[in-house]
Design an enzyme around this catalytic site. Structure first.
Site, mmCIF file in Angstrom:
data_model
loop_
_atom_site.group_PDB
_atom_site.id
_atom_site.type_symbol
_atom_site.label_atom_id
_atom_site.label_comp_id
_atom_site.label_asym_id
_atom_site.label_seq_id
_atom_site.Cartn_x
_atom_site.Cartn_y
_atom_site.Cartn_z
ATOM 1 N N CYS A 1 0.911 -1.169 -0.230
ATOM 2 C CA CYS A 1 -0.113 0.084 0.112
ATOM 3 C C CYS A 1 1.026 1.163 -0.116
ATOM 4 C CB CYS A 1 -0.935 -0.132 1.069
ATOM 5 S SG CYS A 1 -1.793 -1.320 1.518
ATOM 6 N N ARG B 1 1.999 2.901 -8.049
ATOM 7 C CA ARG B 1 2.094 1.563 -7.316
ATOM 8 C C ARG B 1 0.936 0.703 -7.587
ATOM 9 N NH1 ARG B 1 5.687 3.142 -2.252
ATOM 10 N NH2 ARG B 1 4.596 1.492 -1.381
ATOM 11 N N TRP C 1 -3.948 -1.412 -1.314
ATOM 12 C CA TRP C 1 -3.436 -2.602 -2.183
ATOM 13 C C TRP C 1 -4.019 -3.873 -1.219
ATOM 14 C CZ3 TRP C 1 -2.474 -3.953 -7.158
ATOM 15 C CH2 TRP C 1 -2.018 -5.406 -7.500
ATOM 16 N N ASN D 1 0.969 -0.187 5.840
ATOM 17 C CA ASN D 1 1.260 -1.039 4.929
ATOM 18 C C ASN D 1 1.955 -1.984 5.304
ATOM 19 O OD1 ASN D 1 2.408 -1.864 2.284
ATOM 20 N ND2 ASN D 1 4.058 -0.429 2.714
ATOM 21 N N GLY D 2 1.510 -3.237 5.020
ATOM 22 C CA GLY D 2 2.164 -4.628 5.625
ATOM 23 C C GLY D 2 1.052 -5.852 5.828
ATOM 24 N N GLU E 1 10.390 -20.665 -18.340
ATOM 25 C CA GLU E 1 9.930 -19.413 -17.933
ATOM 26 C C GLU E 1 11.085 -18.346 -18.044
ATOM 27 O OE1 GLU E 1 7.714 -17.689 -16.657
ATOM 28 O OE2 GLU E 1 8.669 -15.854 -15.713
ATOM 29 N N LYS F 1 10.893 -14.972 -20.510
ATOM 30 C CA LYS F 1 11.274 -13.745 -20.121
ATOM 31 C C LYS F 1 12.156 -13.070 -21.422
ATOM 32 C CE LYS F 1 8.890 -13.214 -17.717
ATOM 33 N NZ LYS F 1 8.084 -13.708 -16.709
ATOM 34 N N GLU G 1 10.234 -12.358 -24.801
ATOM 35 C CA GLU G 1 9.313 -11.181 -24.663
ATOM 36 C C GLU G 1 9.873 -9.914 -24.603
ATOM 37 O OE1 GLU G 1 6.333 -11.230 -21.326
ATOM 38 O OE2 GLU G 1 7.905 -12.081 -19.909
ATOM 39 N N HIS H 1 15.058 -35.498 -29.867
ATOM 40 C CA HIS H 1 14.150 -35.830 -30.597
ATOM 41 C C HIS H 1 13.515 -34.527 -31.448
ATOM 42 C CE1 HIS H 1 13.361 -39.553 -28.054
ATOM 43 N NE2 HIS H 1 13.749 -38.658 -27.146
ATOM 44 N N LYS I 1 0.042 -5.948 -19.312
ATOM 45 C CA LYS I 1 0.173 -6.514 -18.130
ATOM 46 C C LYS I 1 -0.874 -7.498 -18.021
ATOM 47 C CE LYS I 1 2.085 -7.148 -14.164
ATOM 48 N NZ LYS I 1 3.262 -8.013 -14.272
HETATM 49 C C1 F6R Z 1 4.757 -13.016 -18.860
HETATM 50 C C2 F6R Z 1 3.586 -12.395 -18.271
HETATM 51 C C3 F6R Z 1 2.494 -13.043 -18.976
HETATM 52 C C4 F6R Z 1 1.524 -13.277 -17.947
HETATM 53 C C5 F6R Z 1 0.027 -13.974 -18.418
HETATM 54 C C6 F6R Z 1 -0.837 -14.219 -17.458
HETATM 55 O O1 F6R Z 1 6.177 -12.484 -18.136
HETATM 56 O O2 F6R Z 1 3.550 -11.755 -17.594
HETATM 57 O O3 F6R Z 1 2.716 -14.235 -19.578
HETATM 58 O O4 F6R Z 1 1.849 -14.385 -17.036
HETATM 59 O O5 F6R Z 1 -0.564 -12.917 -19.393
HETATM 60 O O6 F6R Z 1 -1.136 -13.124 -16.760
HETATM 61 P P1 F6R Z 1 -2.050 -13.559 -15.193
HETATM 62 O O7 F6R Z 1 -1.200 -13.820 -14.424
HETATM 63 O O8 F6R Z 1 -2.422 -12.014 -14.706
HETATM 64 O O9 F6R Z 1 -3.196 -14.232 -15.510
#
Ligand code: F6R
Length: 637
Positions: free
Chosen positions: A33, A59, A106, A132-133, A509, A513, A516, A532, A632
Site C-alpha cells: 500500500c 504503485r 492494495w 502498509n504490510g 520461464e 522472459k 518477450e 528428438h 500487463k
Molecule cells: C509474462 C507475463 C504473462 C502473464 C500472462 C498471465 O512475463 O507476465 O505471460 O503471465 O499474461 O497473466 P496473469 O497471471 O495476470 O493471468
C-alpha cells in the site's frame, strides 16, 4: 527520546549519496500500500496529502482515504476507487487541519470496499491509523479486543492497531507511548502512521519490514512509503530502520526503537533522484526493482494465514480430477505445482494452458472436478473464460491471484491472495516466484493431510521454504556476472534453454522472459527431449543454456551438456557453486552460491535468468518494462 532534527535551518548529521542507500530502501521490502502523512506549522494538510497520494498512484491501489485532525476531532474521508473519483465524490481538499495521514490501499485482508479502506479508527474515533504490510497475529488480537467489547468495522488486519492504541490511551499512556506499546504486540510487517486527538500536533510512525521514510521540510515534516511522494516538498530524507518509531511534529522529529525504547540517531540523506527515479527507488527499471523485491515478496507469502491453505487442500483432496489452469508465466507456476503435488502429496494434477482448456478437457468436466486457476491479475480473459466454463459444468473453482477483488476472487469458492504487492513491469518476476511459493506451501499442506512424506522430509522442506528469502538475497549478488554474460551474448539470434525435472519450468520461464523482453526467438525443452528434434538446429556457437542444480536428474543433464558440446554449441549453465564437473564442461556459467532442496530450486535458479533477460533487453536497446505488443493484463480472448 532524542531530539533529532530541527526542521528550520537544521543541519543534517551527515549526508550520504543516495545511490548507496538503494538496497536499504527498496531491496529489503515490498510495498503493498502507499502511506503519506504531513504535519504542517500552518495551512491545511489534506491538499498536501492528496497530491502526495497522487504521486504514489504508480504503485497501484484499489481504495483511498485521508484523515485529519480538525477542531479537536478526527475527520475521515475514504472510499473504494481511484483518487480522482473519490475526490470528485468527497472533496478531499476541503478537509481542515494541519496534520493528516493518507493511504492508497492494495487489498490483502478484506476485499476492496469503503469499510476496508484506510484510515481505520478506534471505537471512540480518537485514533486514526494507516498501515502498509501484513499483521500476522491479527486474528488473535481481534478476538482478544472483541472480548473486551471493541467494535470492528472492517475485515482488515490493520484495524486491530487503532483499537490497541485506544486501549493504551485509556490506560493513561501518552499517544506516542500507546503506539509504541501497540507496535510491540504486532507480529508481521508494518509501516504505520497514526494520528490522535490526544496529541493533535503530531504523527507517530513505526516501521518493521515495510518501507517508511521521513521527509524533513522547513516548517513541516512528512512520512511516506517512498520518497517520490514528498520530493516536490523536500529532498531531505531519513530512512527509518527496523523497529524505529518516529514522532513527527512540524518543527522536530524524535526517534526511538519501539521495542527497547532506546533513543536513536539516523542520518539525513540528500535525495538527488529525479521524481521518476524515485518511483523506482533508484533502479533504472521497475523490472529490476521487482526482481530485487523477491526476498520480501516470499516473506509475504510465508505470512499467508494457514486457514486458506487448509480450505483449498480439503477441496483438492476430494477431487476426482484436478486441473491447474493459467496463461503465460502463471502457467509455468502451474507446471511447477504439478511436479510438487505428485512428488509431495501424491496427487496427480493436469496443468493446462487456459485457452486450450475447453477444447482439450471440456467434455470431462463435472462436479467431481476441481479447477485451480492461477492468475496474477485475476483478470486474464482466457483464464476467466475457462473458469466460467468449469463453473457451468459444476466443477469447484479455486483461485490464486495477486489482486484481491479481481474477477477471479469473485468466481472462486476459495482463493489465496499471493501478497506480492503491485507489479508494474509487464514481465512477471516477483509474482512468478511468489506463485510457486504459494503452490509449494499448498503441496506441503496436502502432503501433511495425506501423510505422504516422512516427518523428517516435511521438516526439511518447511525449513527450506523459510530459508528461501535469505537464499534469494544471496543469489541476487550474481547480478554483475549476469550482466557480463548478456554483454557477451547480446548479438546471438536465438537461444535454447534445457533442464530436467521441476526445472523444466525454470527453463520455460527463462525462455519466455528472454523472448518477450529482447524479441529473440528462443526455445525451451525438457533436456531429454532435445535429441528428438531440437538437436537438428544446433550448430557451432548456438547458445544452449542449462538449468542444472545437482538434483536427482543431474547426471542425465550432464549427458545433455556433453551432447551439445560435441556439436560445438556455446554451452552456458546456471549451476551449483563448486560443481567442478560442469565448470569444466561449460563455456560460461553462473554459480548459485546457496544449496537449496531440489524441489525448491526453481525459485532460486530462475533469478539469474530473469536478470539475464533483463540485461539482454537493456543491451539490445529494448525497454524491459514495456515490451512491444504486450499488456500487463490480457483482458481479451
Ligand atoms: C509474462 C507475463 C504473462 C502473464 C500472462 C498471465 O512475463 O507476465 O505471460 O503471465 O499474461 O497473466 P496473469 O497471471 O495476470 O493471468
Amino acid at each position: 527520546m532524542l531530539f533529532l532534527a530541527k526542521a528550520s535551518g537544521q543541519k543534517p548529521f551527515w549526508i550520504r549519496k543516495v545511490s548507496e542507500i538503494r538496497t536499504a530502501c527498496a531491496g529489503g521490502m515490498v510495498a503493498l500500500c502507499g502511506i503519506f502523512g504531513a504535519v504542517l506549522r500552518t495551512g491545511d494538510a489534506a491538499p498536501v496529502v492528496h497530491r502526495a497520494l497522487e504521486r504514489l498512484e504508480y504503485r497501484g491501489y484499489d481504495s483511498v482515504g485521508i484523515a485529519t485532525i480538525s477542531k479537536g476531532g478526527l475527520e475521515v474521508k475514504k472510499d473504494r476507487g481511484s483518487i480522482r473519483d473519490v475526490d470528485l465524490r468527497l472533496h478531499l481538499d476541503e478537509m481542515d487541519g494541519s496534520v493528516g495521514v493518507g493511504h492508497t490501499r492494495w487489498a490483502t485482508h478484506g476485499m476492496p470496499s469503503l469499510e476496508n479502506a484506510h484510515p481505520h479508527l478506534s471505537c471512540k474515533g480518537d485514533v486514526a491509523v494507516v498501515h502498509n504490510g501484513i499483521i500476522e497475529n491479527f486474528l488473535e488480537l481481534k478476538r482478544e479486543l472483541e472480548g473486551r467489547n471493541h467494535l470492528f468495522r472492517s475485515r482488515t488486519d490493520t484495524e486491530v492497531i487503532s483499537h490497541l492504541v485506544e486501549e493504551y490511551l485509556a490506560d493513561g499512556e501518552d499517544f506516542a507511548e500507546s503506539v509504541r506499546l501497540a507496535a510491540r504486540r504486532l507480529e508481521g510487517s508494518f509501516a504505520i502512521a497514526a494520528i490522535s486527538t490526544a496529541r493533535p500536533g503530531s504523527i507517530v510512525c513505526v516501521k518493521k519490514e515495510s518501507p517508511l521514510v521521513i521527509g524533513l521540510g522547513s516548517s513541516s515534516n512528512y512520512c511516506a512509503s517512498d520518497v517520490s511522494a514528498f520530493l516536490p516538498l523536500t529532498r531531505k530524507a531519513l530512512f527509518l530502520e527496523e523497529e524505529d518509531l518516529a514522532v513527527l511534529e512540524s518543527d522536530q522529529t524524535q526517534l526511538i526503537n519501539f521495542r527497547t525504547g532506546q533513543e536513536l540517531e539516523r542520518e539525513v540523506v540528500d535525495i538527488t533522484w529525479s521524481p521518476e527515479d524515485a518511483t523506482r527507488s533508484g533502479y533504472k527499471h521497475f523490472m529490476l526493482k521487482e526482481i530485487h523485491e523477491q526476498p520480501p515478496a516470499i516473506r509475504n507469502v510465508l505470512r499467508i494465514q494457514p486457514i486458506y491453505y487448509d480450505l483449498m487442500a480439503s477441496k483438492l483432496e476430494k477431487a476426482e480430477q484436478v486441473f491447474l489452469l493459467a496463461c503465460g508465466t502463471s502457467y509455468h507456476s502451474c507446471l511447477a505445482a504439478s511436479y510438487l503435488f505428485t512428488r509431495l502429496a501424491k496427487i496427480r494434477t493436469q496443468p493446462v494452458i487456459a485457452s486450450e482448456f475447453i477444447e482439450q478437457y471440456g467434455h470431462t468436466i463435472d462436479k467431481r472436478s476441481v479447477v485451480l486457476a492461477v492468475s496474477q491479475s485475476g483478470e486474464t480473459a482466457d483464464t476467466l473464460e475457462a473458469v466460467r466454463f468449469a463453473k457451468s459444468a459444476e466443477a469447484s473453482v479455486l483461485g490464486i491471484t495477486n489482486v484481491m477483488g479481481s474477477t477471479l476472487t469473485r468466481l472462486s469458492e476459495v482463493y489465496i491472495g499471493q501478497n506480492s504487492g503491485p507489479e508494474i513491469g509487464v514481465a512477471a518476476t516477483k509474482t512468478f516466484t511468489s506463485q510457486v511459493s504459494v503452490l509449494t506451501r499448498l503441496a506441503l499442506v496436502l502432503a501433511e493431510k495425506r501423510r505422504t512424506i516422512s516427518e523428517d522430509e516435511m521438516t526439511k522442506l518447511k525449513d527450506g521454504l523459510l530459508g528461501i528469502p535469505a537464499a534469494m538475497e544471496e543469489v541476487l549478488s550474481v547480478g554483475p556476472q549476469v550482466r557480463e554474460l548478456a554483454r557477451k551474448y547480446r548479438d546471438r539470434s536465438s537461444f535454447c534453454f534445457l533442464a530436467r525435472g521441476i526445472n523444466v519450468t525454470t527453463a520455460l520461464e527463462a525462455r519466455l522472459k528472454l523472448l518477450e523482453l529482447s524479441y529473440i526467438p528462443s526455445l525451451a525443452y525438457p533436456a531429454g527431449e532435445s535429441k528428438h528434434g531440437f538437436i537438428a538446429v544446433v550448430e557451432p556457437r548456438f547458445p544452449v543454456i542449462f538449468v542444472a542444480p545437482r538434483d536427482e536428474p543431474y547426471h542425465n543433464t550432464v549427458g545433455n551438456v556433453m551432447e551439445m558440446k560435441a556439436r560445438n554449441a556455446s554451452t552456458i549453465g546456471v549451476i551449483e557453486s563448486g560443481d567442478e564437473k560442469l565448470k569444466e564442461l561449460l563455456d560460461d556459467f553462473i554459480e548459485i552460491p546457496v544449496r537449496v532442496i531440489d524441489l525448491l530450486t526453481p525459485v532460486i535458479y530462475v533469478i539469474p535468468l530473469q536478470l539475464f533477460a533483463y540485461w539482454m533487453a537493456v543491451e539490445r536497446g529494448c525497454d524491459p518494462d514495456r515490451p512491444r505488443n504486450l499488456a500487463k493484463s490480457v483482458t481479451v480472448e
